[in-house]
Design a protein around this motif. Sequence first.
Motif, PDB file in Angstrom:
ATOM      1  N   CYS A  48     -15.720  33.566   7.282  1.00 44.11           N
ATOM      2  CA  CYS A  48     -15.587  33.821   8.717  1.00 44.11           C
ATOM      3  C   CYS A  48     -16.467  32.844   9.472  1.00 44.11           C
ATOM      4  O   CYS A  48     -17.684  32.809   9.278  1.00 44.11           O
ATOM      5  CB  CYS A  48     -16.054  35.236   9.063  1.00 44.11           C
ATOM      6  SG  CYS A  48     -15.157  36.494   8.203  1.00 44.11           S
ATOM      7  N   ASP A  49     -15.836  32.105  10.353  1.00 44.94           N
ATOM      8  CA  ASP A  49     -16.557  31.144  11.178  1.00 44.94           C
ATOM      9  C   ASP A  49     -17.139  31.871  12.386  1.00 44.94           C
ATOM     10  O   ASP A  49     -16.415  32.490  13.164  1.00 44.94           O
ATOM     11  CB  ASP A  49     -15.572  30.047  11.605  1.00 44.94           C
ATOM     12  CG  ASP A  49     -16.046  29.250  12.805  1.00 44.94           C
ATOM     13  OD1 ASP A  49     -17.265  29.087  12.959  1.00 44.94           O
ATOM     14  OD2 ASP A  49     -15.177  28.795  13.567  1.00 44.94           O
ATOM     15  N   MET A 104     -10.224  30.496   5.427  1.00 42.20           N
ATOM     16  CA  MET A 104     -11.275  30.588   6.450  1.00 42.20           C
ATOM     17  C   MET A 104     -10.649  31.015   7.772  1.00 42.20           C
ATOM     18  O   MET A 104      -9.553  30.576   8.112  1.00 42.20           O
ATOM     19  CB  MET A 104     -11.916  29.201   6.534  1.00 42.20           C
ATOM     20  CG  MET A 104     -12.461  28.781   7.849  1.00 42.20           C
ATOM     21  SD  MET A 104     -13.187  27.102   7.729  1.00 42.20           S
ATOM     22  CE  MET A 104     -13.635  26.896   9.454  1.00 42.20           C
ATOM     23  N   VAL A 105     -11.347  31.874   8.483  1.00 44.07           N
ATOM     24  CA  VAL A 105     -10.895  32.283   9.813  1.00 44.07           C
ATOM     25  C   VAL A 105     -11.812  31.642  10.845  1.00 44.07           C
ATOM     26  O   VAL A 105     -13.027  31.848  10.816  1.00 44.07           O
ATOM     27  CB  VAL A 105     -10.892  33.811   9.967  1.00 44.07           C
ATOM     28  CG1 VAL A 105     -10.350  34.200  11.337  1.00 44.07           C
ATOM     29  CG2 VAL A 105     -10.070  34.467   8.865  1.00 44.07           C
ATOM     30  N   TYR A 106     -11.196  30.847  11.714  1.00 38.64           N
ATOM     31  CA  TYR A 106     -11.924  30.137  12.763  1.00 38.64           C
ATOM     32  C   TYR A 106     -11.937  30.982  14.028  1.00 38.64           C
ATOM     33  O   TYR A 106     -10.915  31.556  14.417  1.00 38.64           O
ATOM     34  CB  TYR A 106     -11.221  28.802  13.021  1.00 38.64           C
ATOM     35  CG  TYR A 106     -11.471  28.150  14.360  1.00 38.64           C
ATOM     36  CD1 TYR A 106     -12.463  27.183  14.515  1.00 38.64           C
ATOM     37  CD2 TYR A 106     -10.695  28.466  15.474  1.00 38.64           C
ATOM     38  CE1 TYR A 106     -12.670  26.564  15.752  1.00 38.64           C
ATOM     39  CE2 TYR A 106     -10.893  27.855  16.706  1.00 38.64           C
ATOM     40  CZ  TYR A 106     -11.889  26.908  16.840  1.00 38.64           C
ATOM     41  OH  TYR A 106     -12.089  26.308  18.044  1.00 38.64           O
ATOM     42  N   THR A 128      -6.313  30.872  11.553  1.00 36.13           N
ATOM     43  CA  THR A 128      -6.635  31.087  10.138  1.00 36.13           C
ATOM     44  C   THR A 128      -6.242  29.840   9.365  1.00 36.13           C
ATOM     45  O   THR A 128      -5.131  29.327   9.531  1.00 36.13           O
ATOM     46  CB  THR A 128      -5.907  32.339   9.616  1.00 36.13           C
ATOM     47  OG1 THR A 128      -6.517  33.487  10.223  1.00 36.13           O
ATOM     48  CG2 THR A 128      -6.021  32.465   8.110  1.00 36.13           C
ATOM     49  N   ILE A 129      -7.168  29.357   8.563  1.00 38.95           N
ATOM     50  CA  ILE A 129      -6.990  28.058   7.900  1.00 38.95           C
ATOM     51  C   ILE A 129      -7.018  28.252   6.388  1.00 38.95           C
ATOM     52  O   ILE A 129      -8.015  28.735   5.845  1.00 38.95           O
ATOM     53  CB  ILE A 129      -8.116  27.095   8.326  1.00 38.95           C
ATOM     54  CG1 ILE A 129      -8.170  26.974   9.861  1.00 38.95           C
ATOM     55  CG2 ILE A 129      -7.919  25.727   7.680  1.00 38.95           C
ATOM     56  CD1 ILE A 129      -9.456  26.338  10.375  1.00 38.95           C
ATOM     57  N   PHE A 130      -5.939  27.882   5.742  1.00 41.74           N
ATOM     58  CA  PHE A 130      -5.918  27.912   4.279  1.00 41.74           C
ATOM     59  C   PHE A 130      -6.221  26.512   3.756  1.00 41.74           C
ATOM     60  O   PHE A 130      -6.011  25.521   4.458  1.00 41.74           O
ATOM     61  CB  PHE A 130      -4.564  28.421   3.775  1.00 41.74           C
ATOM     62  CG  PHE A 130      -4.502  29.919   3.671  1.00 41.74           C
ATOM     63  CD1 PHE A 130      -4.560  30.712   4.801  1.00 41.74           C
ATOM     64  CD2 PHE A 130      -4.409  30.543   2.436  1.00 41.74           C
ATOM     65  CE1 PHE A 130      -4.530  32.095   4.716  1.00 41.74           C
ATOM     66  CE2 PHE A 130      -4.371  31.925   2.343  1.00 41.74           C
ATOM     67  CZ  PHE A 130      -4.435  32.700   3.479  1.00 41.74           C
ATOM     68  N   LEU A 156     -14.253  40.576  21.302  1.00 39.45           N
ATOM     69  CA  LEU A 156     -12.792  40.429  21.231  1.00 39.45           C
ATOM     70  C   LEU A 156     -12.396  39.431  20.148  1.00 39.45           C
ATOM     71  O   LEU A 156     -11.556  39.721  19.286  1.00 39.45           O
ATOM     72  CB  LEU A 156     -12.283  39.960  22.596  1.00 39.45           C
ATOM     73  CG  LEU A 156     -10.804  39.614  22.734  1.00 39.45           C
ATOM     74  CD1 LEU A 156      -9.936  40.829  22.448  1.00 39.45           C
ATOM     75  CD2 LEU A 156     -10.525  39.090  24.146  1.00 39.45           C
ATOM     76  N   VAL A 157     -13.000  38.266  20.174  1.00 30.27           N
ATOM     77  CA  VAL A 157     -12.630  37.217  19.217  1.00 30.27           C
ATOM     78  C   VAL A 157     -13.015  37.633  17.797  1.00 30.27           C
ATOM     79  O   VAL A 157     -12.241  37.440  16.852  1.00 30.27           O
ATOM     80  CB  VAL A 157     -13.271  35.870  19.621  1.00 30.27           C
ATOM     81  CG1 VAL A 157     -13.148  34.834  18.517  1.00 30.27           C
ATOM     82  CG2 VAL A 157     -12.611  35.355  20.897  1.00 30.27           C
ATOM     83  N   ALA A 158     -14.192  38.239  17.639  1.00 27.61           N
ATOM     84  CA  ALA A 158     -14.615  38.681  16.309  1.00 27.61           C
ATOM     85  C   ALA A 158     -13.659  39.748  15.770  1.00 27.61           C
ATOM     86  O   ALA A 158     -13.320  39.745  14.582  1.00 27.61           O
ATOM     87  CB  ALA A 158     -16.044  39.233  16.358  1.00 27.61           C
TER      88      ALA A 158
END
Lengths: 74, 226
Positions: free
Chosen positions: B117-118, B140-142, B154-156, B187-189
Motif C-alpha cells: 500500500c502506497d 501495489m495500490v497507489y 492498482t498496479i500489478f 477517503l483515498v485510504a
Amino acid sequence: MKIKVRLFATLREGRGKEQMMEFTDTATPQAIFDRLDIPSADVAILLINGFDGKFDQPLKDGDTVSIFPPVGGG
Amino acid sequence: MEKRYIRNENMLSREENLSLHEKKALVVGCGGLGGHLIEQLARLGIGHITAIDGDVFEESNLNRQLLSNVENIGQSKALVAKDHIARVNPEVKVTAIHGILDETNAEEIIRGHDVICDALDNMTTRLLLQKFAEKLNIPMVYGAIAGWYGQVTTIFPGDNILGSIYQGASNKGIEQEMGNPSFTPALVASIEVSEVVKILTGKGQLLRNRFLMINTLDQEYEVFDI
C-alpha cells in the motif's frame, strides 16, 4: 479544428472545467497549455482521448484533451 | 474473539476472512493515508502488517493523521502505529520500521509481502516502490492526495502505470500549496483498502489499468481507462 479541453483539480481555477477550443491549422497539447497559461510543470498527467499523450503530439479535430496537475501527498 | 469479524462475514465468506489472517501487507508511510490504511487493514484482520516511516509526529499532523494525538508528538509514526494496533487488534502482527525506503533497503523490506500500500508523499519514492514491487512480483495500490483531490490506481507487476502516465513534472504536487484536510486521506485510504481486499480475495473488479480521479470540491469521481 475543434478540441475539447477538460481541466482537473486546481487547473480549473480561473479557467473552468471544460471548453471547446478552436485551432485554425495544427494543434498540440502544448499549444493548449500556452493559450490557457498553464505552465508545463503544472501538468502531471495528460490524456488524449483517454490515452497517455505527449505535449507535442499533433491533435485531430474532435480530440478530447484531459489535463491533470500533480497530486503527490500522502 | 470469535465475534470480531462477524460483520465482515456477509461480504466476505468465513474462508475468505480466515485467508486474510495469513496475508502480509506492507504500508509505506504512516502519515495521512498510512494511519487510515493500517487501522483498516488491522480491523479487517490482515495477519501481518509492516509499517514503515522515518518521521515523527508533529503538531501540524493533528488535523488529519489518524494515529497522531497531543500525547505522541515527537514519537516515531511507525512505532506509534504498532502500539496502536496492539490495542485495536492484538491478533495482527505489526512490524514497525522507523526509517525511509530507499534503493539500498527496498528489496529487503518489500520481499515476502502479498500486497503493498502506497502512503508516500513524493513521486520519487513511489517510482522506487513500483520498481521493486515489480521486481519481487507483488501488486501495489497507489494512492495520492492534495487538498480536495485524490487519486487511486492498482498496479500489478509489469503494468508500470506510474512510469508511463506521469510526465515527470515534479516530485511533489499541488498539496504543497493546498495542504491536506482530514477527509481526503480517509477517503483515498478507504478506497485503497477495498482494492487490497479484492487483490487478496480475488473478488470484484480492480482499478487495474484504470485511474480513479477524486474531486470532493465538485464531488466528481471519474475512472479513466489507461
